[in-house]
Write an enzyme that holds these catalytic residues in place. Structure first.
Site, short mmCIF file in Angstrom:
data_model
loop_
_atom_site.label_atom_id
_atom_site.label_comp_id
_atom_site.label_asym_id
_atom_site.label_seq_id
_atom_site.Cartn_x
_atom_site.Cartn_y
_atom_site.Cartn_z
N GLU A 20 26.01 36.83 62.32
CA GLU A 20 25.94 37.79 61.21
C GLU A 20 26.71 39.06 61.52
O GLU A 20 26.90 39.90 60.65
CB GLU A 20 24.48 38.15 60.92
CG GLU A 20 23.75 37.07 60.15
CD GLU A 20 22.33 37.49 59.78
OE1 GLU A 20 21.85 38.52 60.29
OE2 GLU A 20 21.71 36.74 59.01
N LYS A 21 27.11 39.24 62.77
CA LYS A 21 27.87 40.46 63.09
C LYS A 21 29.13 40.53 62.22
O LYS A 21 29.50 41.59 61.74
CB LYS A 21 28.24 40.48 64.56
CG LYS A 21 29.00 41.71 64.81
CD LYS A 21 29.46 42.02 66.14
CE LYS A 21 30.71 42.85 66.06
NZ LYS A 21 31.89 42.02 65.97
N ASP A 22 29.78 39.38 62.02
CA ASP A 22 30.91 39.32 61.09
C ASP A 22 30.37 38.88 59.73
O ASP A 22 30.59 37.75 59.30
CB ASP A 22 31.95 38.33 61.62
CG ASP A 22 32.56 38.81 62.93
OD1 ASP A 22 33.30 39.79 62.91
OD2 ASP A 22 32.25 38.22 63.99
N GLY A 32 26.17 36.96 72.67
CA GLY A 32 26.09 36.67 71.23
C GLY A 32 26.57 35.24 70.93
O GLY A 32 25.93 34.49 70.20
N HIS A 33 27.71 34.87 71.53
CA HIS A 33 28.22 33.50 71.32
C HIS A 33 27.23 32.47 71.87
O HIS A 33 27.01 31.42 71.27
CB HIS A 33 29.56 33.31 72.03
CG HIS A 33 30.67 34.17 71.51
ND1 HIS A 33 31.18 35.22 72.22
CD2 HIS A 33 31.38 34.11 70.36
CE1 HIS A 33 32.16 35.79 71.53
NE2 HIS A 33 32.30 35.13 70.40
N MET A 68 36.69 32.54 69.31
CA MET A 68 38.03 32.86 69.81
C MET A 68 37.96 33.15 71.31
O MET A 68 38.87 33.77 71.87
CB MET A 68 38.63 34.05 69.05
CG MET A 68 38.83 33.73 67.57
SD MET A 68 40.13 34.69 66.78
CE MET A 68 39.54 36.35 67.05
N GLN A 103 44.95 35.06 61.60
CA GLN A 103 43.97 36.04 61.12
C GLN A 103 44.22 37.44 61.69
O GLN A 103 43.43 38.35 61.44
CB GLN A 103 42.54 35.58 61.37
CG GLN A 103 42.10 35.53 62.82
CD GLN A 103 40.73 34.87 62.98
OE1 GLN A 103 40.58 33.65 62.92
NE2 GLN A 103 39.70 35.66 63.19
N SER A 107 33.57 40.80 71.61
CA SER A 107 34.61 40.63 72.64
C SER A 107 35.46 41.89 72.71
O SER A 107 35.99 42.24 73.76
CB SER A 107 35.49 39.43 72.30
OG SER A 107 34.69 38.30 72.07
O1 PAF Z 1 34.54 34.94 64.43
C1 PAF Z 1 35.49 34.43 65.08
O2 PAF Z 1 35.49 34.38 66.30
C2 PAF Z 1 36.69 33.86 64.32
O3 PAF Z 1 36.96 34.61 63.19
C3 PAF Z 1 36.52 32.37 63.98
C4 PAF Z 1 35.36 32.13 63.05
C5 PAF Z 1 36.34 31.56 65.26
C6 PAF Z 1 37.79 31.86 63.28
O4 PAF Z 1 38.92 32.03 64.06
#
Ligand code: PAF
Length: 285
Positions: free
Chosen positions: A151-153, A39-40, A33, A64, A189
């Site tokens: 894995e953070k999420d 991390g990204h 997003m 979401q 973020s």
């Molecule tokens: O983890 C995220 O940044 C979001 O939940 C994702 C997987 C891009 C979906 O919008």
């Protein structure tokens, strides 16, 4: 370094990926997003280690976010993000508009029962349906060989694994370890919302989970380890704690209250508010 090519429509994305596929190249996909951090970029590097080309997406997915959540405030910096992606070795950015992703009349929602239910499923009703729907669409649009998620999420990762398997999406879902600051805070973020003082206290969440992991491995009952960790998080000045629980690492069913059964992988997961930020973290036990 040449600028990162950006496509904004599904036909343009399909044209770019079809050319690579025709050449026999493998594709990794990193959905995000935006507001990118180390991390990204580590997800991009994992993608590069596995495939010939890496495609990232930036889409702040409205479905979401619940009412009253931070959709409008969510940090956005596409130009800065594109520079970071290019220097990490990413080959293409897909940055669609909301209309491209959800054209008028769009009526399909993907819901994943079971793993979507507890934890953030209770704290953020509708969140995982929004995630599963947008990720199913993105995976169909990009059609990668491998898709990389942090894995953070952790609950999101389990929801996506279930969805990709149930819908026979034919993509390998790769989980990448949580990137952390030197003091242990999981990179996010949303850390941008922390004041200086909150940023100093924020690593206590990770420290409390790490302490609980050690206690659980030493045979302390789950209920006691959870209570100790919760007390530490509250003492650090965190506001409402949505959850701090030990769960089965696969289906996220509840574990405890006694000691962890040997041979059954668990995960301790927490979500707690610190000022404007809602921080989440988790660790393997
Ligand atoms: O983890 C995220 O940044 C979001 O939940 C994702 C997987 C891009 C979906 O919008």
């Amino acid at each position: 370094m040449s600028p990162l090519p950006v496509v904004r429509t599904v036909p343009d994305l399909r044209a770019a990926t079809a050319a690579w596929r025709r050449d026999g190249l493998t594709l990794a996909f990193v959905p995000t997003m935006g507001a990118l951090h180390e991390g990204h970029l580590s997800l991009v590097r994992q993608g590069l280690a596995r495939c010939d080309r890496v495609i990232a997406s930036i889409f702040v997915n409205p479905t979401q976010f619940g009412p009253g959540e931070d959709l409008a405030a969510y940090p956005r910096d596409e130009a800065g993000d594109a520079g970071k992606l290019a220097s990490a070795g990413c080959h293409l950015l897909f940055a669609p508009t909301a209309d491209e992703m959800y054209p008028p009349g769009a009526a399909t929602v993907v819901t994943v029962s079971g793993v979507s239910g507890p934890l953030d499923g209770e704290a953020r009703p509708g969140h995982f349906a929004g995630v599963a729907t947008v990720v199913a669409k993105l995976l169909n649009q990009v059609r990668p060989d491998v898709a990389v998620f942090g894995e953070k999420d952790y609950q999101q990762l389990q929801v996506i694994r279930r969805m990709a398997s149930d819908l026979d999406l034919g993509v390998e879902i790769l989980g990448a370890p949580t990137a952390r600051a030197a003091d242990g805070l999981a990179l996010s973020s949303r850390n941008a919302y922390l004041t200086e003082d909150e940023r100093r206290r924020a690593p206590d969440l990770a420290a409390a989970l790490a302490e609980a992991v050690l206690a659980l491995r030493a045979g302390v009952p789950v209920a006691e380890a959870e209570a100790q960790a919760l007390a530490r998080v509250k003492a650090a000045g965190f506001g409402p704690v949505d959850y701090l629980e030990v769960r089965d690492a696969g289906d996220l069913s509840r574990m405890g209250p006694g000691p962890l059964p040997p041979g059954r992988p668990g995960r301790i997961l927490a979500a707690a508010r610190l000022g404007r930020a809602r921080l989440i973290d988790n660790m393997a036990v």
